[in-house]
Write an enzyme that holds these catalytic residues in place. Structure first.
Site, PDB file in Angstrom:
ATOM      1  N   ASP A  50       9.543  10.392   8.981  1.00  0.00           N
ATOM      2  CA  ASP A  50       8.406  10.993   8.595  1.00  0.00           C
ATOM      3  C   ASP A  50       7.452  11.203   9.874  1.00  0.00           C
ATOM      4  OD1 ASP A  50       8.837  10.763   5.873  1.00  0.00           O
ATOM      5  OD2 ASP A  50       7.354   9.015   5.505  1.00  0.00           O
ATOM      6  N   GLU A 134      20.508  22.153 -19.910  1.00  0.00           N
ATOM      7  CA  GLU A 134      19.632  21.558 -19.092  1.00  0.00           C
ATOM      8  C   GLU A 134      18.893  20.365 -19.547  1.00  0.00           C
ATOM      9  OE1 GLU A 134      17.063  24.259 -16.289  1.00  0.00           O
ATOM     10  OE2 GLU A 134      18.036  25.437 -17.851  1.00  0.00           O
ATOM     11  N   LYS A 136      15.272  19.061 -21.061  1.00  0.00           N
ATOM     12  CA  LYS A 136      14.157  19.720 -21.127  1.00  0.00           C
ATOM     13  C   LYS A 136      12.997  18.852 -20.722  1.00  0.00           C
ATOM     14  CE  LYS A 136      11.550  21.638 -25.107  1.00  0.00           C
ATOM     15  NZ  LYS A 136      10.118  21.171 -24.525  1.00  0.00           N
ATOM     16  N   LYS A 312      21.403  27.142 -23.555  1.00  0.00           N
ATOM     17  CA  LYS A 312      21.287  28.642 -23.371  1.00  0.00           C
ATOM     18  C   LYS A 312      22.573  29.264 -23.443  1.00  0.00           C
ATOM     19  CE  LYS A 312      16.933  28.344 -20.722  1.00  0.00           C
ATOM     20  NZ  LYS A 312      16.344  28.229 -19.392  1.00  0.00           N
ATOM     21  N   CYS A 436     -16.037  14.486 -52.122  1.00  0.00           N
ATOM     22  CA  CYS A 436     -15.828  14.191 -50.464  1.00  0.00           C
ATOM     23  C   CYS A 436     -16.639  13.267 -49.863  1.00  0.00           C
ATOM     24  CB  CYS A 436     -16.188  15.755 -50.077  1.00  0.00           C
ATOM     25  SG  CYS A 436     -16.139  15.543 -48.215  1.00  0.00           S
ATOM     26  N   CYS A 454     -11.529  19.447 -49.977  1.00  0.00           N
ATOM     27  CA  CYS A 454     -12.801  19.487 -50.284  1.00  0.00           C
ATOM     28  C   CYS A 454     -13.423  20.762 -50.692  1.00  0.00           C
ATOM     29  CB  CYS A 454     -13.524  18.709 -48.975  1.00  0.00           C
ATOM     30  SG  CYS A 454     -15.127  19.394 -49.113  1.00  0.00           S
TER      31      CYS A 454
HETATM   32  N1  5U1 Z   1      14.923  23.475 -19.227  1.00  0.00           N
HETATM   33  C1  5U1 Z   1      14.247  24.417 -19.776  1.00  0.00           C
HETATM   34  N2  5U1 Z   1      13.278  24.361 -20.408  1.00  0.00           N
HETATM   35  N3  5U1 Z   1      12.757  25.398 -20.614  1.00  0.00           N
HETATM   36  C2  5U1 Z   1      11.520  25.685 -21.280  1.00  0.00           C
HETATM   37  N4  5U1 Z   1      14.685  25.772 -20.065  1.00  0.00           N
HETATM   38  C3  5U1 Z   1      13.785  26.413 -20.632  1.00  0.00           C
HETATM   39  N5  5U1 Z   1      13.644  27.513 -21.036  1.00  0.00           N
HETATM   40  C4  5U1 Z   1      12.323  28.014 -21.657  1.00  0.00           C
HETATM   41  C5  5U1 Z   1      11.458  26.894 -21.999  1.00  0.00           C
HETATM   42  C6  5U1 Z   1      10.354  27.610 -22.704  1.00  0.00           C
HETATM   43  O1  5U1 Z   1      12.220  29.207 -21.991  1.00  0.00           O
HETATM   44  C7  5U1 Z   1      13.205  30.235 -21.934  1.00  0.00           C
HETATM   45  C8  5U1 Z   1      13.241  31.186 -23.059  1.00  0.00           C
HETATM   46  C9  5U1 Z   1      13.321  31.053 -20.582  1.00  0.00           C
END
Ligand code: 5U1
Length: 696
Positions: A50, A134, A136, A312, A436, A454
């Site tokens: 660093d 991938e 999320k 995807k 209510c 209500c």
């Molecule tokens: N890893 C990943 N998360 N995520 C969220 N890919 C990904 N793709 C997304 C979203 C909303 O939308 C695609 C349609 C590009």
């Protein structure tokens, strides 16, 4: 580990006659500093101590301060330093930031793969589809726009169409390159991904917040969101935010753009972005499910929170052929991990009245930490559901929370139920009240519905409060400072009965509210006045019409063009708007049939609220009033092209065949919709006949 990274920077153009050596040295220092920062922040593999980085950084700062003409926006010294903003500007996304559909079970994932195969007309013997997988990320979706390789603008997702300009804050994130390598596309290039805080950084941040006597954050996602929405970017700069790229916007198309999602991720990595190390390319549904299993096992040891995985279709050409269903692409699905579940005890059961009068039993719980937050309330959904699960006060219950979702009581552990001396449950099952608790109006349970309501409408203070909170909320009229507590006080003091009353509030009226200083009163009146200039779709959404969410409000604004047209629209007119069906149309007609709702609009207008009508996109053309269903693959038109033609001709595309369908346009391998159309005697057209009817 990331791919090799080319560290050359855009040429420094501001060489002064007196400082060619300084210009050379700044260029050299920037190359070194960018390289070391990339190694540290993107690759997690520091190349120098660093102290060495800091020494070079100070040298660059020193040269730039004596040679300001050498300063460029992409210099590593230029990440922080702008003055705090008064507010974030709105940014329209170049292409909408779509959401993705979720799957929760292996069957749903298999169905996703099957749907992709069917839509792509792959035979059973065709090889499996390749999918890019991938994690999320549990962070915030962001769009970054580069212009000739230099970072220009960054925005939050917002409502998918319009986000907030958080460029200055994003510039402070070291894993977001301020300039890209020479291979980056020229012109506009949009990268999408997620901003998050890693677990270890989060623990340090909270420890530092606590030591400084500041508020701590409930979880890394909240900390990231709070950090990104700072108006003062010097605060964001102190927060350990990280960016992971996962895709590109459509504007990024260029000759060098890879033709697969996995290729795009590798390419983004080579351009200097951080991408998920745990990405994988797999084949077919079985490949997806084993990736899910692997990531589930790795999840506890990952450096950051994830709430599932994303699949995807890898080939982008196939992605394009798959198209979209109701605003989510068909080529992608998020496979969510199961929501976290914990035990707690029901201390009390209250009844809550929602914005549209829905009566919801809510369990007050002993505090319990679940899904990243401390939960003290959990929904029991409705009285029928509560009785089915037999949940009572005193019960030990399983509580579940996933992501942003409202915590819910899943079930009661009946064998732990407290009993009296006779072995009877201490508490009876609670019944839905007849009146209510807020306004004493009758509560109705409409036939065939689980949710009691209500009948008090805006007479009911609870409904009024919720309606006002919704009206003022960020996605609606965005009235800064009109929070829950103030709304409650305004309603309880009798100052506000409907949203129209907000626009005649005065500073002296507000100053008498509890703990409301004159300055706050002035700010709130100013914020309310600022909201007078409204956007038609936001105003429609703000009215809180049942079943009219943000997207429907946008469609209504776009297709009807004015509030007058909406107020006067009948069911048939409304049903011509894309995605508006009989239930939504009925809610809208019922809402405007109430004179008090129309009056609110008139009074708001009289108090200065104004909005712009839009050029209508409707309902003209040779096919007005027709509902058309597409099925199978047409010889020349893609699904999206056919849909666009139908809508341009004034007709509506529907996803399912019913007695109300006028035509079914069928191509090769048309399936059950074709058969249903035949059985209902609905006219079936081929592409040529369809084009003829469009008068093309
Ligand atoms: N890893 C990943 N998360 N995520 C969220 N890919 C990904 N793709 C997304 C979203 C909303 O939308 C695609 C349609 C590009």
């Amino acid at each position: 580990m990331q791919d090799a990274f080319d560290f050359s920077v855009p040429e420094v153009t501001g060489k002064s006659a007196s400082g060619p050596a300084a210009a050379d040295r700044t260029a050299e220092l920037r190359v070194l500093l960018d390289r070391y920062a990339h190694a540290y922040y993107v690759c997690d593999a520091p190349e120098v101590p660093d102290a060495e980085y800091d020494r070079l950084f100070r040298e660059l700062e020193s040269i730039e301060s004596t040679h300001p003409e050498l300063v460029i926006a992409a210099s590593p010294t230029q990440r922080v330093g702008a003055k705090p903003l008064a507010a974030f500007e709105s940014v329209s996304h170049l292409t909408p930031m779509l959401s993705i559909n979720n799957a929760f079970t292996a069957e749903e994932v298999e169905a996703f793969d099957r749907r992709c195969r069917e839509t792509l007309l792959l035979s059973d013997s065709a090889p499996p589809i390749a999918y890019a997988c991938e994690p999320k990320f549990d962070g915030l979706a962001i769009s970054l726009v580069y212009e000739n390789g230099v970072f220009q603008q960054g925005a939050t997702r917002g409502d998918g169409t319009t986000g907030e300009n958080v460029t200055l804050n994003l510039r402070t994130i070291r894993s977001i390159p301020l300039h890209l390598t020479k291979e980056a596309p020229q012109g506009r290039f949009e990268v999408r991904g997620e901003v998050l805080i890693r677990r270890a950084d989060f623990a340090q941040l909270n420890a530092a917040q606590e030591a400084a006597g500041e508020k701590t954050f409930a979880n890394p996602r909240n900390a990231a969101a709070g950090s990104l929405r700072q108006l003062d970017s010097s605060i964001t700069a102190q927060r350990p935010l990280t960016f992971f790229a996962y895709g590109i916007g459509e504007a990024a198309e260029s000759r060098t753009t890879p033709d697969t999602q996995s290729g795009i991720l590798d390419w983004l990595s080579s351009l200097g972005f951080r991408v998920a190390e745990t990405r994988a390319l797999v084949q077919g549904a079985s490949g997806l499910l084993s990736y899910y299993e692997q990531m589930g096992m790795q999840r506890p040891s990952l450096a950051y929170d994830i709430d599932g995985v994303v699949y995807k279709v890898d080939q982008r050409e196939l992605q394009a052929r798959l198209g979209f269903v109701s605003r989510a692409p068909r080529f992608v699905i998020a496979h969510k991990f199961p929501a976290e579940e914990v035990l707690s005890r029901v201390v009390e059961i209250d009844v809550q009245i929602g914005r549209t009068g829905a009566v919801t039993p809510v369990a007050r719980l002993e505090p319990v930490f679940v899904g990243g937050v401390t939960v003290t309330n959990a929904t029991l959904h409705n009285f029928i559901e509560m009785a089915r699960k037999d949940i009572r006060i005193g019960d030990t219950v399983i509580v579940r929370r996933a992501g942003d979702v409202i915590p819910e009581v899943v079930s009661a552990l009946i064998d732990r139920r407290p009993l009296d001396a006779e072995g009877q449950a201490l508490y009876p099952l609670m019944q839905c009240p007849a009146l209510c608790p807020e306004c004493a109006s009758h509560i109705e349970l409409p036939p065939d519905e689980a949710v009691a309501r209500c009948t008090g409408g805006l007479v009911c203070p609870a409904q009024r409060k919720q309606a006002l909170r919704h009206f003022a909320s960020r996605r609606a009229m965005d009235i800064e400072g009109l929070g829950e507590k103030i709304v409650d006080q305004l309603v309880e003091a009798g100052l506000v009965h409907s949203p129209a009353d907000l626009y005649t509030l005065t500073v002296p009226q507000l100053s008498v509210l509890d703990r409301f200083a004159e300055k706050s009163a002035e700010n709130l009146v100013a914020a309310i006045q600022q909201s007078c200039h409204a956007r038609l779709d936001r105003l429609i959404y703000a009215l809180g019409i049942r079943n009219v969410g943000e997207q429907t409000a946008k469609d209504l604004a776009r297709y009807l063009g004015s509030m007058d047209a909406l107020v006067q629209a009948d069911i048939a007119t409304l049903m011509q708007v894309p995605d508006v069906g009989p239930v939504v149309a009925d809610s809208i007609v019922s809402f405007f049939a109430e004179s008090h709702n129309r009056e609110v609009l008139t009074r708001m207008q009289a108090a200065g609220v104004h909005w712009q009508d839009l050029p209508t996109q409707v309902v003209e053309g040779p096919l007005v009033g027709k509902t058309i269903v597409l099925t199978g693959t047409l010889p020349h038109l893609s699904r999206d092209e056919a849909k666009a033609l139908i809508e341009a001709a004034g007709a509506k595309v529907s996803g399912s065949v019913s007695a109300k369908t006028h035509w079914v346009v069928a191509g090769e391998a048309a399936g059950s919709k074709f058969e249903k159309a035949q059985s209902l005697g609905i006219e079936i057209l081929d592409e040529a006949e369809f084009l003829k009817r469009l008068q093309l």
